[in-house]
Scaffold this motif. Structure first.
Motif, PDB file in Angstrom:
ATOM      1  N   PRO A 755       0.821  -1.215   0.000  1.00 22.79           N
ATOM      2  CA  PRO A 755       0.000   0.000   0.000  1.00 22.79           C
ATOM      3  C   PRO A 755       0.854   1.264   0.000  1.00 22.79           C
ATOM      4  N   TYR A 756       0.288   2.344  -0.547  1.00 25.04           N
ATOM      5  CA  TYR A 756       0.967   3.636  -0.530  1.00 25.04           C
ATOM      6  C   TYR A 756       1.012   4.182   0.892  1.00 25.04           C
ATOM      7  N   PRO A 757       2.033   4.986   1.217  1.00 25.38           N
ATOM      8  CA  PRO A 757       2.020   5.692   2.504  1.00 25.38           C
ATOM      9  C   PRO A 757       0.803   6.624   2.581  1.00 25.38           C
ATOM     10  N   GLU A 758       0.337   6.856   3.799  1.00 27.07           N
ATOM     11  CA  GLU A 758      -0.826   7.718   3.993  1.00 27.07           C
ATOM     12  C   GLU A 758      -0.554   9.113   3.431  1.00 27.07           C
ATOM     13  N   LYS A 759      -1.563   9.650   2.785  1.00 29.31           N
ATOM     14  CA  LYS A 759      -1.384  10.915   2.064  1.00 29.31           C
ATOM     15  C   LYS A 759      -1.883  12.104   2.870  1.00 29.31           C
ATOM     16  N   GLN A 760      -1.090  13.185   2.822  1.00 31.18           N
ATOM     17  CA  GLN A 760      -1.511  14.480   3.364  1.00 31.18           C
ATOM     18  C   GLN A 760      -2.404  15.154   2.322  1.00 31.18           C
ATOM     19  N   ASN A 761      -3.606  15.553   2.726  1.00 31.48           N
ATOM     20  CA  ASN A 761      -4.511  16.195   1.784  1.00 31.48           C
ATOM     21  C   ASN A 761      -4.621  17.680   2.082  1.00 31.48           C
ATOM     22  N   PHE A 762      -4.752  18.472   1.029  1.00 27.36           N
ATOM     23  CA  PHE A 762      -4.941  19.912   1.156  1.00 27.36           C
ATOM     24  C   PHE A 762      -6.271  20.291   0.523  1.00 27.36           C
ATOM     25  N   VAL A 763      -6.995  21.146   1.201  1.00 26.72           N
ATOM     26  CA  VAL A 763      -8.317  21.544   0.731  1.00 26.72           C
ATOM     27  C   VAL A 763      -8.313  23.047   0.477  1.00 26.72           C
ATOM     28  N   LYS A 764      -8.820  23.446  -0.676  1.00 25.03           N
ATOM     29  CA  LYS A 764      -8.905  24.867  -0.990  1.00 25.03           C
ATOM     30  C   LYS A 764      -9.870  25.560  -0.030  1.00 25.03           C
ATOM     31  N   GLN A 765      -9.506  26.782   0.355  1.00 21.78           N
ATOM     32  CA  GLN A 765     -10.306  27.560   1.299  1.00 21.78           C
ATOM     33  C   GLN A 765     -11.090  28.624   0.558  1.00 21.78           C
ATOM     34  N   ASN A 766     -12.357  28.754   0.923  1.00 23.67           N
ATOM     35  CA  ASN A 766     -13.193  29.778   0.313  1.00 23.67           C
ATOM     36  C   ASN A 766     -13.105  31.056   1.140  1.00 23.67           C
ATOM     37  N   ALA A 767     -12.703  32.153   0.487  1.00 23.39           N
ATOM     38  CA  ALA A 767     -12.542  33.437   1.183  1.00 23.39           C
ATOM     39  C   ALA A 767     -13.893  34.139   1.310  1.00 23.39           C
ATOM     40  N   ASP A 768     -14.136  34.757   2.470  1.00 20.26           N
ATOM     41  CA  ASP A 768     -15.387  35.494   2.664  1.00 20.26           C
ATOM     42  C   ASP A 768     -15.171  37.006   2.620  1.00 20.26           C
ATOM     43  N   HIS A 769     -13.924  37.423   2.367  1.00 20.91           N
ATOM     44  CA  HIS A 769     -13.641  38.850   2.242  1.00 20.91           C
ATOM     45  C   HIS A 769     -12.382  39.037   1.391  1.00 20.91           C
ATOM     46  N   ASN A 770     -12.194  40.229   0.879  1.00 19.12           N
ATOM     47  CA  ASN A 770     -11.017  40.522   0.068  1.00 19.12           C
ATOM     48  C   ASN A 770      -9.759  40.524   0.924  1.00 19.12           C
ATOM     49  N   ARG A 771      -8.700  39.966   0.359  1.00 17.34           N
ATOM     50  CA  ARG A 771      -7.393  39.975   1.027  1.00 17.34           C
ATOM     51  C   ARG A 771      -6.327  40.394   0.030  1.00 17.34           C
ATOM     52  N   VAL A 772      -5.233  40.904   0.567  1.00 17.10           N
ATOM     53  CA  VAL A 772      -4.070  41.234  -0.243  1.00 17.10           C
ATOM     54  C   VAL A 772      -2.861  40.538   0.361  1.00 17.10           C
ATOM     55  N   LEU A 773      -2.263  39.626  -0.409  1.00 20.26           N
ATOM     56  CA  LEU A 773      -1.022  38.968   0.002  1.00 20.26           C
ATOM     57  C   LEU A 773       0.123  39.638  -0.742  1.00 20.26           C
ATOM     58  N   PHE A 774       1.086  40.150   0.002  1.00 12.42           N
ATOM     59  CA  PHE A 774       2.151  40.943  -0.610  1.00 12.42           C
ATOM     60  C   PHE A 774       3.512  40.340  -0.299  1.00 12.42           C
ATOM     61  N   ALA A 775       4.359  40.293  -1.338  1.00 19.51           N
ATOM     62  CA  ALA A 775       5.752  39.876  -1.161  1.00 19.51           C
ATOM     63  C   ALA A 775       6.645  40.944  -1.768  1.00 19.51           C
ATOM     64  N   ASN A 776       7.616  41.393  -1.006  1.00 12.11           N
ATOM     65  CA  ASN A 776       8.507  42.459  -1.452  1.00 12.11           C
ATOM     66  C   ASN A 776       9.593  41.896  -2.371  1.00 12.11           C
ATOM     67  N   TYR A 777       9.821  42.600  -3.499  1.00 14.46           N
ATOM     68  CA  TYR A 777      10.862  42.190  -4.436  1.00 14.46           C
ATOM     69  C   TYR A 777      11.360  43.431  -5.151  1.00 14.46           C
ATOM     70  N   ASP A 778      12.662  43.556  -5.246  1.00 17.80           N
ATOM     71  CA  ASP A 778      13.274  44.761  -5.815  1.00 17.80           C
ATOM     72  C   ASP A 778      13.164  44.733  -7.336  1.00 17.80           C
ATOM     73  N   MET A 779      12.119  45.383  -7.858  1.00 18.04           N
ATOM     74  CA  MET A 779      11.948  45.413  -9.314  1.00 18.04           C
ATOM     75  C   MET A 779      11.112  46.619  -9.727  1.00 18.04           C
ATOM     76  N   VAL A 780      11.160  46.902 -11.022  1.00 24.15           N
ATOM     77  CA  VAL A 780      10.409  48.027 -11.587  1.00 24.15           C
ATOM     78  C   VAL A 780       8.936  47.671 -11.712  1.00 24.15           C
ATOM     79  N   GLN A 781       8.669  46.454 -12.095  1.00 29.43           N
ATOM     80  CA  GLN A 781       7.314  46.006 -12.363  1.00 29.43           C
ATOM     81  C   GLN A 781       6.558  45.652 -11.080  1.00 29.43           C
TER      82      GLN A 781
END
Length: 977
Positions: A755-781
């Motif tokens: 048998p395969y090893p037991e699997k870790q499952n990930f479930v998509k989350q439904n957002a109930d409000h707007n969010r902004v995820l930001f990552a800083n990167y030194d660029m023009v764009q």
């Protein structure tokens, strides 16, 4: 009796002479269908080379594998022929060749022309004005007049015509020596296509210019954020101080971009876009006798004229290393470049062979000495061939704690070995065998054929030499290669570019000019468009996969075998597919990498690499999140030896602590480098947006787990791999039953799988409000993504999803592209898709994207949000989207091992049929209301997560907070280490 013997001898001599003649690869001339053409004997692509009366070259390569045609219209004019005071001009013109003529792209050219003439004059005035205040006033007038002209023009009418005839991959590109316009069309649409192309090149009108100019500005700004592009430009400027390869860049200088001249662009067109400087390259499903007459009929109007020759002073020898330095946010690396003669020379072909001796992915000097022994994070060598000169490029990335000078010494050390002949002559034989295999695979593809023919035309390479490559390589000796290396690879005759990680203080971005959005007239149609659409096209019937008839089935031991027979050539591809991946065992991807550094008690890792390469075969273990695949490819004659070699390595590989220590060091450095990569940052944010803080992207080994990793743990995983349940996929010359019989003797598996090893499952989350995820990167764009998880997968929804994507955001003729790029000039690249999952238990999701300047972030977000709220209606665009889908499905042929993977994809979605059939059968039932209802149900008024990668020096928190809850995950949260 004597006469009889003489006669037999004569006949035998004539027969053997004829055989020798057949084996000679040479140019011949023939006539057919009223036209004379040249061809190369022994050419497996059966390509014909025509020169029409006006000097136009037509290259036709017929193949009926798919009812489609890859088309190139190529002009021998690129950045090398840009005027020195108008660099980037050829690239400008490439963009404008999509804007139409006096017959299409406009509702009334007579009414439009006065505005266009005024814009011409204003740009000339703008270019000659130095006072900034006056320039701004002139630009305001340009913007105003452009807005008036746009009310009459029709944006993207070219793209709509191509979409309606079933065109795919409509695009163009400019390089040093050519501008190439590319299309992939159904063979049934060739008359429409040629009618459109003949008109397109007859009298291009430079309309909708200032918004397209802004798109080019965006493209330039993207290059300022591209460290590899900066390295390339510095390298070429040092290698070629006398040639425009080094004196000019394809996209041009900022100063010239800011001061374009429509008059200069038009003069360039009239100078270089002439038939004796152009070629039409067609590869695909057609009768060449019929096709050449069509091409001649459509393009005979073109008149030849003399072409100004491009001249330059020959480059002087490099007598001491020329050093350049580049700074940027990406990880450090090193590039070394040696100069060679141009593509059409024999030396360029020897260079290609020499590059393979250094790097071929398996048994080259770099492969074995630097990569296999893990002395560097990455190392490669290869040729870059151009018409005037070629280049040998050495690229290296250091492991942790290694200096760039140490990388230099390691790579140059391998060059020294090459010059001394410290490599096996068998390596040349192996390269020839692999080249033979690669050419067989290449010639199967109508797209690759066209690409190769086009490139040879541009660089003046004799097609005969391409056909004769294997024969020519097989005659080259080790002594010749050593002499060649000593001739060109001297100790001091190179350019070296140090790419440092750090701030680039020399960046000057192209500033955003004020642009008023212009009308795109999405519903308007020119009379020319109506004429093209009314042209008859041969009806074609779609071919859908029948999983019962098109797939052969057998059993190899305890494993199911699925097969499609290759009746064309001797190539095989074999796969072992496991429903197991990193979610079952985080060590599996590491073990998949580790095996390449391992040997057995009787063979070293290097021995295995050389053996696979000598067989012209390869294997690869790919460990995904839920599916892992072992894949093989090669020649059927070496099938048994290939599989036996892999099975020996897998079953008998020995733990190697030194190799593991090297792998750990490489993994740590690669993990550090990922944090310096904007694409990886964006992927991390998107995964966070979909699944939350613990997600598939950061489900990886922690630093502590990596440090504690044991060699035996990884070897145990490899030794047990065949014991897990898997299916076998085979594409090759044998039937399923024959293949199963052969494989059962080679591929040892247990009577019952573990048998395969037991699997870790990930479930998509439904957002109930707007969010902004930001990552800083030194660029023009700024890279902006819109993410929203949607409902569960439903096969009945597939036709609506397909139509929505084709209408809304999946191409150049869609709503998103027209509004955000064409009307508002906010981005060089933008798209939006509703994405169906890979398995039926998972959710759908939506992803939108805009890559823009940081100072356009607010305007860009506003524009995409408007489209997500209210869907613009264009009945004509919807008709074009449906026709594109219809003709694409009618002419799409899933073949070879693609049939097997299509079946497995359908299985994961719970389907037992080809999903394209549902979409095709529902096309006529869908209308704009179908798309609008889908848009409103799934997107309108719904919360989104904005994933933004940008510099915090250019974008403020206050700006970001306007769009939702601001979250700034640190790098450890994003990457998991």
């Amino acid at each position: 009796m004597k006469q009889k013997l003489l006669l037999i001898a004569f006949v035998f001599a004539a027969f053997t002479s004829n055989l020798r003649a057949q084996n000679v690869i040479a140019w011949k001339q023939a006539a057919s269908g009223g036209y004379t053409y040249k061809y190369v004997t022994g050419d497996p692509t059966h390509s014909r080379f025509y020169k029409l009366k006006n000097g136009l070259t037509a290259i036709l390569s017929p193949t009926n594998k798919q009812p489609r045609i890859q088309c190139y219209i190529v002009v021998k004019a690129g950045s090398n022929t840009d005027p020195a005071n108008h660099t980037g001009l050829a690239h400008y013109l490439e963009h404008l060749m999509f804007k139409g003529t006096d017959k299409f792209g406009t509702t009334n050219y007579a009414k439009e022309k006065p505005y266009l003439d005024k814009i011409d004059a204003l740009y000339e005035q703008y270019n000659s004005t130095k006072d900034e205040a006056k320039r701004k006033e002139i630009y305001k007038e340009i913007d105003k007049t452009s807005g008036e002209a746009a009310k009459i023009s029709i944006a993207n009418e070219y793209d709509k015509m191509m979409a309606s005839m079933g065109g795919q991959n409509s695009n163009a590109s400019t390089s040093f020596e050519r501008t190439a316009y590319t299309e992939d069309i159904p063979s049934s649409s060739v008359d429409k296509f040629l009618t459109l192309q003949a008109e397109r090149f007859r009298n291009p009108i430079l309309r909708i210019f200032h918004t397209e100019l802004e798109a080019v500005y965006e493209e330039k700004n993207r290059t300022l954020d591209d460290d590899n592009r900066k390295v390339f430009e510095q390298m070429f400027s040092a290698l070629f101080p006398n040639n425009n390869y080094g004196k000019q860049t394809t996209i041009g200088t900022i100063e010239h971009l800011k001061n374009p001249s429509l008059k200069a662009i038009r003069n360039y067109y009239y100078t270089y876009y002439v038939p004796n400087n152009m070629a039409i390259v067609l590869s695909g499903d057609f009768n060449p006798d019929v096709m050449i007459k069509k091409v001649d009929t459509h393009f005979s109007y073109m008149k030849p004229k003399p072409i100004p020759p491009y001249t330059f002073d020959p480059e002087k020898p490099i007598t001491s290393p020329i050093k350049r330095e580049v700074y940027g946010p990406n990880p450090e690396n090193l590039t070394i470049a040696f100069r060679f003669p141009g593509a059409a020379t024999r030396d360029a072909r020897l260079l290609d062979l020499m590059g393979s001796i250094l790097t071929n992915g398996k048994a080259g000097l770099f492969d074995l000495d630097l990569v296999k022994k893990q002395k560097m994070l990455s190392a490669s060598a290869g040729d870059y061939t151009l018409k005037d000169y070629s280049v040998l490029l050495l690229r290296g990335t250091p492991i942790k704690g290694q200096s760039l000078d140490e990388v230099r010494d390691l790579m140059l050390g391998e060059i020294s070995k090459l010059r001394k002949g410290e490599f096996s002559e068998d390596l040349i034989t192996s390269i020839v065998n692999n080249t033979k295999k690669e050419k067989i695979v290449d010639d199967e593809s109508y797209v690759n054929r066209a690409d190769n023919l086009m490139n040879d035309f541009v660089t003046n390479v004799d097609w005969r030499t391409d056909v004769a490559t294997v024969n020519e390589l097989s005659k080259i000796t080790k002594a010749q290669i050593v002499d060649f290396a000593n001739k060109y690879l001297n100790d001091n005759d190179y350019v070296i570019v140090y790419k440092h990680q750090g701030e680039d203080k020399n960046i000057t971005k192209v500033e955003k000019p004020p642009i008023t959005p212009v009308d795109v007239n999405a519903g308007a149609q020119s009379d020319f468009l109506k004429k093209v659409n009314a042209m008859p096209a041969t009806a074609m019937k779609p071919v859908f996969i029948d999983y019962q008839k098109d797939i052969q089935r057998a059993k190899s031991g305890n494993a199911e075998l699925l097969s499609v027979q290759n009746k064309d050539n001797s190539i095989f591809r074999l796969y072992y597919r496991y429903d197991m991946g990193s979610w079952n065992n985080k060590l599996l991807p590491v073990a998949a990498q580790y095996i390449q550094y391992l040997g057995t008690k009787t063979r070293s890792a290097e021995d295995f690499s050389k053996a696979f390469y000598k067989l012209a075969s390869s294997f690869n273990i790919s460990a995904g999140t839920e599916i892992s695949t072992v894949s093989f490819n090669g020649l059927q004659e070496n099938f048994a030896a290939t599989v036996k070699l892999y099975e020996d390595l897998l079953a008998n590989c020995q733990p190697d602590e030194q190799a593991l220590a090297g792998l750990k060091a490489r993994l740590k450095k690669a993990r550090e480098n990922a944090k310096l990569n904007k694409t990886a940052l964006a992927q991390a944010l998107v995964s966070y947006a979909q699944y939350g803080p613990s997600n598939p992207f950061n489900y990886t080994l922690s630093d502590e787990e990596l440090d504690n990793l044991k060699a035996q743990d990884l070897v145990d995983i490899l030794h047990k791999l065949n014991s897990y349940k898997h299916i076998v996929l085979y594409y090759g010359p044998k039937t399923a039953q024959q293949e199963a019989l052969d494989l059962t003797k080679l591929h040892k598996i247990p009577a019952a799988f573990i048998p395969y090893p037991e699997k870790q499952n990930f479930v998509k989350q439904n957002a109930d409000h707007n969010r902004v995820l930001f990552a800083n990167y030194d660029m023009v764009q700024a890279e902006i993504y819109w993410i929203r998880n949607e409902g569960p997968y439903s096969p009945e929804q597939t036709p609506r999803v397909d139509l929505f994507n084709n209408y809304f955001g999946g191409g150049m003729s869609t709503v998103v592209f027209q509004q955000i790029r064409e009307s508002k000039a906010l981005a060089y690249s933008t798209y939006a898709f509703y994405v169906s999952p890979a398995k039926k238990e998972d959710q759908n999701y939506f992803i939108g994207y805009i890559g823009t300047q940081a100072d356009k972030l607010n305007e860009s977000i506003k524009s995409m949000n408007e489209l997500l709220t209210d869907l613009p209606q264009s009945d004509k665009s919807l008709i074009d989207a449906k026709e594109n889908m219809r003709k694409s499905i009618e002419t799409d042929r899933i073949t070879q091992d693609g049939i097997l993977f299509n079946y497995l994809e359908a299985q994961r979605l719970g389907l037992n049929y080809d999903a394209r059939k549902t979409t095709f059968n529902n096309l006529d039932k869908m209308n704009f209301e179908t798309v609008k209802q889908f848009h409103d149900q799934q997107l309108k008024g719904k919360p989104f997560t904005y994933c933004i990668v940008a510099s915090d020096k250019r974008i403020s928190d206050d700006d970001l907070k306007k769009y939702g809850e601001l979250i700034k995950p640190d790098l450890k949260q994003l990457f998991g280490y």
